[in-house]
Design an enzyme around this catalytic site. Structure first.
Site, PDB file in Angstrom:
ATOM      1  N   HIS A  19      13.140 -40.799  68.750  1.00  0.00           N
ATOM      2  CA  HIS A  19      13.976 -41.871  69.314  1.00  0.00           C
ATOM      3  C   HIS A  19      13.065 -42.928  69.918  1.00  0.00           C
ATOM      4  O   HIS A  19      12.631 -42.824  71.074  1.00  0.00           O
ATOM      5  CB  HIS A  19      14.923 -41.302  70.376  1.00  0.00           C
ATOM      6  N   HIS A  21      12.649 -47.362  69.684  1.00  0.00           N
ATOM      7  CA  HIS A  21      13.171 -48.631  69.157  1.00  0.00           C
ATOM      8  C   HIS A  21      12.027 -49.585  68.843  1.00  0.00           C
ATOM      9  O   HIS A  21      11.177 -49.852  69.704  1.00  0.00           O
ATOM     10  CB  HIS A  21      14.117 -49.274  70.170  1.00  0.00           C
ATOM     11  N   ASP A  23      12.003 -52.812  68.512  1.00  0.00           N
ATOM     12  CA  ASP A  23      12.002 -54.006  69.361  1.00  0.00           C
ATOM     13  C   ASP A  23      11.837 -53.668  70.839  1.00  0.00           C
ATOM     14  O   ASP A  23      11.859 -54.568  71.682  1.00  0.00           O
ATOM     15  CB  ASP A  23      13.268 -54.838  69.147  1.00  0.00           C
ATOM     16  N   GLY A 181      23.665 -49.942  71.095  1.00  0.00           N
ATOM     17  CA  GLY A 181      24.371 -50.938  71.877  1.00  0.00           C
ATOM     18  C   GLY A 181      25.217 -50.284  72.954  1.00  0.00           C
ATOM     19  O   GLY A 181      25.175 -49.069  73.158  1.00  0.00           O
ATOM     20  N   HIS A 208      23.905 -42.831  69.096  1.00  0.00           N
ATOM     21  CA  HIS A 208      23.733 -43.024  70.536  1.00  0.00           C
ATOM     22  C   HIS A 208      25.019 -42.572  71.237  1.00  0.00           C
ATOM     23  O   HIS A 208      26.084 -43.174  71.038  1.00  0.00           O
ATOM     24  CB  HIS A 208      23.505 -44.507  70.851  1.00  0.00           C
ATOM     25  N   GLU A 211      24.737 -41.431  76.868  1.00  0.00           N
ATOM     26  CA  GLU A 211      23.671 -42.043  77.655  1.00  0.00           C
ATOM     27  C   GLU A 211      24.280 -42.679  78.895  1.00  0.00           C
ATOM     28  O   GLU A 211      24.122 -42.192  80.004  1.00  0.00           O
ATOM     29  CB  GLU A 211      22.925 -43.090  76.825  1.00  0.00           C
ATOM     30  N   ASP A 300      12.079 -43.891  73.725  1.00  0.00           N
ATOM     31  CA  ASP A 300      13.136 -44.903  73.687  1.00  0.00           C
ATOM     32  C   ASP A 300      12.539 -46.302  73.526  1.00  0.00           C
ATOM     33  O   ASP A 300      12.539 -46.850  72.431  1.00  0.00           O
ATOM     34  CB  ASP A 300      14.022 -44.826  74.934  1.00  0.00           C
TER      35      ASP A 300
END
EC number: 3.5.4.4
Length: 362
Positions: A19, A21, A23, A181, A208, A211, A300
């Site tokens: 996991h 990202h 960006d 998102g 996701h 969370e 993350d």
């Protein structure tokens, strides 16, 4: 003699990341360089150290919504092919230098079309970058394999399109699909058509869930959508009662998740920033690991959380006293849960992970 567990030695241990990202993992100097090249003038700082501090402070708000706001800058400078190739290549290099031998890195292609790239051009650029990064890493003596997860933004209406894209590129190291998102107000079932399509295509996906939102998000992701893994999933702890003597009683959903060995993609530093726990000592990972859920440890967003896989493992060692056996367990859990074929997963476990930890433990 057993090698002491500390940050420097953890970096030499083989690690698996599920996991992360794209960006959320840029080098601060790369953000500055890409902003200058693109004429992007919104950065709060143009000094790499100050910019890195700004990202960390902004992400420390305790709110997922504020946390997500920091991505406006990284996404803003990743709107052309050259930028995407550079970011993906550096991602592979950085992870490999940290001892990661296999990683699944995710991003939402729909976020990188403001500069006129087609959705296919976005995917091809990122894949080219990952392959270049793998080559550079191997030249430096650090072998890594990157699998890509394509995300759909759950608040938009493009999940089916992105799911088809993931299937179309699954023979080019796109190993799965995800939705990302804000969870609140955007349950997984809004994208049920996409998940039904993926299942018909025998394609892999994580969601996701659990969370910033609670058990209903996890329940929908598993029971309605068929999630193979839970992106974070930390709120499964809400279905566990712990008595004063430390004994735990699992509710039906928690029991199902544990019994079915559904992997939890836990991200300790990030979870603290988004309010899942007040401190690492209070993070549910301690309980979930003790109860032998399929716990995996992840980064993350390395830029926003100012972390790496090694720093996450080091923090868990300091907080919970985890030794090499525990770190190997987390790593094997992750490799077992990767979206690769069984033979490929087994080969990494037997030929890379176990020998790597054996050298540290003898």
């Amino acid at each position: 003699m057993v090698t002491p567990v500390r940050f420097e030695t953890i970096r030499s241990a083989p690690k698996v990341l599920l996991h992360d990202h794209l960006d959320g993992g840029l080098r601060p100097q790369t953000v500055i360089d890409l902003a200058a090249a693109a004429g992007y003038s919104e950065l709060p700082h143009t000094d790499a150290r100050e910019l890195a501090d700004w990202f960390r402070r902004s992400a420390d708000s305790g709110s997922l919504e504020r946390y997500l706001e920091t991505f406006s800058h990284t996404v803003g400078v990743m709107q052309n092919r050259d930028a995407l190739v550079r970011v993906a290549a550096e991602c592979a290099e950085d992870l490999a230098a940290d001892g990661v031998v296999y990683a699944e890195v995710r991003y939402a292609p729909e976020l990188f079309q403001e500069g006129g790239l087609s959705i296919d051009e976005v995917v091809r650029a990122v894949q080219d970058g990952f392959r270049e990064g793998e080559r550079r890493a191997e030249t430096a003596g650090n072998r890594i394999r990157i699998g890509t997860l394509l995300c759909a933004m759950r608040q938009n209406a493009r999940a089916s399109e992105i799911a088809e894209l993931a299937v179309g590129y699954r023979d080019s190291e796109v190993v799965g699909f995800d939705i990302a998102g804000p969870e609140a107000g955007f349950p997984p079932t809004r994208n049920l058509d996409a998940f039904e399509y993926l299942r018909r295509q025998n394609a892999h996906f994580t969601i996701h869930a659990g969370e910033a939102f609670g058990l209903p998000s996890i329940w929908e992701a598993i029971q309605h959508c068929g999630a193979e893994r839970l992106g974070h999933g930390v709120r499964i702890v809400d279905d566990i009662e712990v008595g004063e003597d430390g004994t735990a009683r699992l509710g039906r959903l928690a029991s199902y998740v544990r019994d079915r060995r559904i992997p939890l993609e836990l991200c300790p530093s990030s979870n603290l920033q988004t309010g899942a726990a007040a401190s690492l000592a209070e993070h549910p990972i301690g309980l979930l690991a003790r109860l032998r859920f399929r716990v995996t440890v992840n980064t993350d967003n390395r830029l926003m959380s100012h972390c790496s896989m090694s720093s996450e493992f080091a923090a868990l060692h300091e907080t919970f006293g985890y030794g090499w056996d525990d770190l190997r367990w987390f790593t094997v859990n992750a490799m077992k849960s990767a979206f690769l074929g069984f033979d490929e997963r087994l080969a990494v476990i037997e030929d890379v992970i176990k020998p790597g930890y054996a050298r540290l433990m003898r």
